[in-house]
Design a protein around this motif. Structure first.
Motif, PDB file in Angstrom:
ATOM      1  N   THR A 320      51.514  22.587  32.644  1.00 33.23           N
ATOM      2  CA  THR A 320      50.813  21.587  31.651  1.00 33.23           C
ATOM      3  C   THR A 320      49.197  21.524  32.161  1.00 33.23           C
ATOM      4  O   THR A 320      48.472  21.390  31.066  1.00 33.23           O
ATOM      5  N   ILE A 321      48.874  21.799  33.246  1.00 32.85           N
ATOM      6  CA  ILE A 321      47.675  21.845  33.752  1.00 32.85           C
ATOM      7  C   ILE A 321      46.950  23.137  33.104  1.00 32.85           C
ATOM      8  O   ILE A 321      45.821  22.986  32.786  1.00 32.85           O
ATOM      9  N   GLN A 322      47.513  24.395  33.181  1.00 33.24           N
ATOM     10  CA  GLN A 322      46.884  25.575  32.549  1.00 33.24           C
ATOM     11  C   GLN A 322      46.549  25.293  31.085  1.00 33.24           C
ATOM     12  O   GLN A 322      45.560  25.727  30.595  1.00 33.24           O
ATOM     13  N   GLU A 323      47.381  24.631  30.116  1.00 35.64           N
ATOM     14  CA  GLU A 323      47.014  24.230  28.743  1.00 35.64           C
ATOM     15  C   GLU A 323      45.833  23.520  28.571  1.00 35.64           C
ATOM     16  O   GLU A 323      44.957  23.504  27.618  1.00 35.64           O
ATOM     17  N   LEU A 324      45.621  22.731  29.890  1.00 38.09           N
ATOM     18  CA  LEU A 324      44.393  21.835  29.772  1.00 38.09           C
ATOM     19  C   LEU A 324      43.223  22.319  30.406  1.00 38.09           C
ATOM     20  O   LEU A 324      42.001  21.703  30.388  1.00 38.09           O
ATOM     21  N   ASP A 325      43.246  23.476  30.741  1.00 46.61           N
ATOM     22  CA  ASP A 325      42.319  24.207  31.748  1.00 46.61           C
ATOM     23  C   ASP A 325      41.500  25.007  30.767  1.00 46.61           C
ATOM     24  O   ASP A 325      41.965  25.757  29.943  1.00 46.61           O
ATOM     25  N   TYR A 326      40.160  24.795  30.698  1.00 44.56           N
ATOM     26  CA  TYR A 326      39.131  25.322  29.969  1.00 44.56           C
ATOM     27  C   TYR A 326      38.332  26.377  31.121  1.00 44.56           C
ATOM     28  O   TYR A 326      37.879  25.773  31.856  1.00 44.56           O
ATOM     29  N   LYS A 342      37.210  30.721  20.639  1.00 47.50           N
ATOM     30  CA  LYS A 342      36.684  31.913  20.437  1.00 47.50           C
ATOM     31  C   LYS A 342      36.879  32.988  21.524  1.00 47.50           C
ATOM     32  O   LYS A 342      37.290  33.935  21.348  1.00 47.50           O
ATOM     33  N   TYR A 343      37.007  32.474  22.736  1.00 45.24           N
ATOM     34  CA  TYR A 343      37.326  32.997  24.019  1.00 45.24           C
ATOM     35  C   TYR A 343      38.710  33.714  23.738  1.00 45.24           C
ATOM     36  O   TYR A 343      39.013  34.923  24.243  1.00 45.24           O
ATOM     37  N   ARG A 344      39.625  32.701  23.588  1.00 46.78           N
ATOM     38  CA  ARG A 344      41.065  33.179  23.548  1.00 46.78           C
ATOM     39  C   ARG A 344      41.318  33.920  22.393  1.00 46.78           C
ATOM     40  O   ARG A 344      42.196  35.013  22.413  1.00 46.78           O
ATOM     41  N   GLY A 350      41.213  42.235  22.935  1.00 50.95           N
ATOM     42  CA  GLY A 350      40.730  43.061  23.817  1.00 50.95           C
ATOM     43  C   GLY A 350      39.158  43.316  23.856  1.00 50.95           C
ATOM     44  O   GLY A 350      38.693  44.162  24.229  1.00 50.95           O
ATOM     45  N   ILE A 351      38.660  42.071  23.568  1.00 52.21           N
ATOM     46  CA  ILE A 351      36.998  41.881  23.703  1.00 52.21           C
ATOM     47  C   ILE A 351      36.680  41.235  24.922  1.00 52.21           C
ATOM     48  O   ILE A 351      37.025  39.953  25.247  1.00 52.21           O
ATOM     49  N   LEU A 378      29.949  33.442  16.798  1.00 52.61           N
ATOM     50  CA  LEU A 378      31.065  34.118  17.251  1.00 52.61           C
ATOM     51  C   LEU A 378      32.084  34.592  16.113  1.00 52.61           C
ATOM     52  O   LEU A 378      32.813  35.633  16.695  1.00 52.61           O
ATOM     53  N   ASP A 379      32.493  33.875  15.282  1.00 54.71           N
ATOM     54  CA  ASP A 379      33.238  34.470  14.258  1.00 54.71           C
ATOM     55  C   ASP A 379      32.777  35.888  13.746  1.00 54.71           C
ATOM     56  O   ASP A 379      33.573  36.920  13.761  1.00 54.71           O
ATOM     57  N   ASN A 380      31.447  36.096  13.670  1.00 52.68           N
ATOM     58  CA  ASN A 380      30.922  37.122  13.032  1.00 52.68           C
ATOM     59  C   ASN A 380      30.791  38.264  14.336  1.00 52.68           C
ATOM     60  O   ASN A 380      30.969  39.666  14.050  1.00 52.68           O
ATOM     61  N   ALA A 381      30.663  37.996  15.299  1.00 51.01           N
ATOM     62  CA  ALA A 381      30.799  38.777  16.529  1.00 51.01           C
ATOM     63  C   ALA A 381      32.232  39.476  16.728  1.00 51.01           C
ATOM     64  O   ALA A 381      32.468  40.665  17.110  1.00 51.01           O
TER      65      ALA A 381
END
Length: 481
Positions: A320-326, A342-344, A350-351, A378-381
């Motif tokens: 539960t905590i992992q889901e809330l972790d940024y 975008k990070y996920r 593999g970026i 970020l989408d374009n990158a």
């Protein structure tokens, strides 16, 4: 005619028309391919492409000069050869996309022909009057004849030049936008151009026709053609001008429609991000509120020596905590959601993803505008990195303050291939998504245009730098006092 005056005048006239044609064609070409005349864009081209451009221009100049002074050159060979060279250049330079080149060539030849038709009727009227005034008994009859022919052709050149230049200028004012064309667009816009060229060929063939022992002279035998032919030429020009104006106006409306569509999509996406942010912080508040109960439950299980249950309980709590972790916290819930989302996505492709982005003390830019900027960059990158082999993919996002400016910089790897679109308003990379997709789905270029528009709204701008296979875009925003 072998009179030395007339021979030299013919050479000078040929050179003049060739130079005028080159200048006006380049004017039309610049309107269709403005990036070809940008020194900045030219330096960005590969060495082979620069050599191709320079070599094509030199080849056209040399062959034009040779064909102008070649007395026995077949009629129209200079225009045919030039068209072939330009089409081959466009095929090699723009990746087989020659639609716009075909339109520009047909437009140029049409304007050339229509200008000639108008000028030739005026020339014929003036020359007939001049020649009728000659006295065959004059000893210098031939000299007088050539002088008057030269004067008449000077008038022809003047009228031809004025008509051609005015026609090009007016059309260039209408063609204010740099557009990508499809073959159906070229067919629609070139139909009247082809009619104009064919009509001119017919008139030239009919100007002097041998019938048995007699010669039929079009303007002598049919005087009304002196005004009918220029009128038809003018109507053809007006028809082409109207077609081009309608096409570009429609394209402008379509672009506005696409822009509104993209803005609507971005607004919806940002609304979802706001809802996610609210859910995220609501979940954190809920977990904090329930943490005491969780601790009491764990203590109870430990006291009862139910260690296996404790382990399962802690595992579920950790999930539960992992889901809330940024991973990245920027100081704003909306940008937190966008960047971590975008990070996920980048992780899944593999970026390598690195962020140094903080909004503390820089909250004068509305979060809606900031969200649009980050989403697009970020989408374009990510899209660019997908074309790079795994192991070479990376994105770096950074924000920093410099005096009264807030700078957002995104750096990413890409495959080194890029196409640019330049207009009076901006120079931006073109989307490399499938060109056959519906217009409304090709949002890449429109997205960056929106980013630039937002930057300019805050008295800033967008700067793009390319070094090898690294793409760097910096958005500068001036914070309001």
């Amino acid at each position: 005619m072998n009179h030395p005056w007339y021979q030299w005048f013919s050479y000078i006239t040929g050179i003049y028309i060739a130079v005028l044609d080159i200048v006006l064609f380049l004017k039309l070409w610049k309107q269709a391919y403005p990036e070809a005349f940008s020194k900045k864009q030219f330096r960005r081209l590969a060495f082979r492409t620069r050599c191709l451009s320079v070599g094509t221009f030199v080849l056209l100049v040399i062959t034009t000069a040779v064909l102008v002074v070649w007395d026995d050159a077949p009629a129209g060979i200079r225009y045919i050869f030039s068209a072939i060279v330009i089409l081959v250049y466009s095929f090699l330079r723009y990746g087989k996309r020659v639609e716009k080149t075909v339109f520009i060539l047909s437009l140029f030849y049409n304007l050339h022909c229509l200008s000639f038709l108008i000028a030739s009727s005026i020339y014929q009227s003036i020359t007939d009057g001049l020649i009728r005034g000659l006295n065959l008994d004059q000893t210098d009859y031939m000299d007088q004849l050539y002088r008057r022919l030269i004067f008449g052709q000077g008038i022809l050149l003047l009228v031809y030049t004025i008509c051609f230049i005015l026609a090009v200028i007016v059309l260039c004012r209408v063609m204010k936008r740099n557009l990508q064309m499809r073959w159906q667009d070229v067919l629609f816009l070139s139909a009247l151009n082809i009619v104009g060229v064919v009509f001119t060929g017919m008139v030239v063939d009919l100007m002097q026709v041998r019938i048995g022992q007699e010669v039929f002279l079009l303007y002598d035998n049919r005087k009304e053609m002196l005004w009918k032919i220029p009128l038809i030429a003018l109507l053809l020009y007006i028809g082409e001008l109207s077609a081009v104006y309608s096409y570009y106006k429609n394209a402008e409306l379509q672009e506005e429609k696409e822009k509104r569509f993209v803005e609507g999509q971005e607004a919806k996406a940002l609304k979802r991000r706001l809802e996610e942010a609210e859910q995220f912080y609501g979940s954190i508040h809920k977990v904090r509120h329930e943490m005491k109960n969780h601790m009491m439950n764990i203590k109870g299980l430990v006291a009862g020596e139910q260690y296996e249950e404790v382990e399962h309980y802690i595992t579920r709590l950790d999930e539960t905590i992992q889901e809330l972790d940024y991973k990245y916290m920027t100081g704003n819930p909306v940008t937190d959601v966008i960047i971590n989302d975008k990070y996920r996505k980048a992780q899944g492709k593999g970026i390598a993803f690195a962020v140094d982005f903080h909004l503390e003390g820089s909250n004068r830019i509305p979060v809606f505008d900031m969200g649009i900027i980050l989403n697009n960059l970020l989408d374009n990158a990510i899209e660019a990195c997908e074309r790079v082999p795994e192991g070479q993919r990376y994105i770096r996002l950074q924000a920093r303050k410099r005096n009264a400016f807030f700078l957002i910089e995104a750096v990413n790897s890409f495959d080194g291939c890029i196409r640019w679109e330049e207009s009076q308003k901006h120079v931006l990379p073109l989307s490399r998504k499938n060109g056959e997709e519906p217009e409304l789905t090709r949002e890449h270029g429109l997205g960056l245009a929106n980013v630039r528009e937002i930057a300019q709204r805050y008295y800033g701008d967008v700067d793009i730098q390319i070094e090898g296979t690294e793409f760097r875009i910096t958005v500068m925003l001036q914070e309001e006092a």
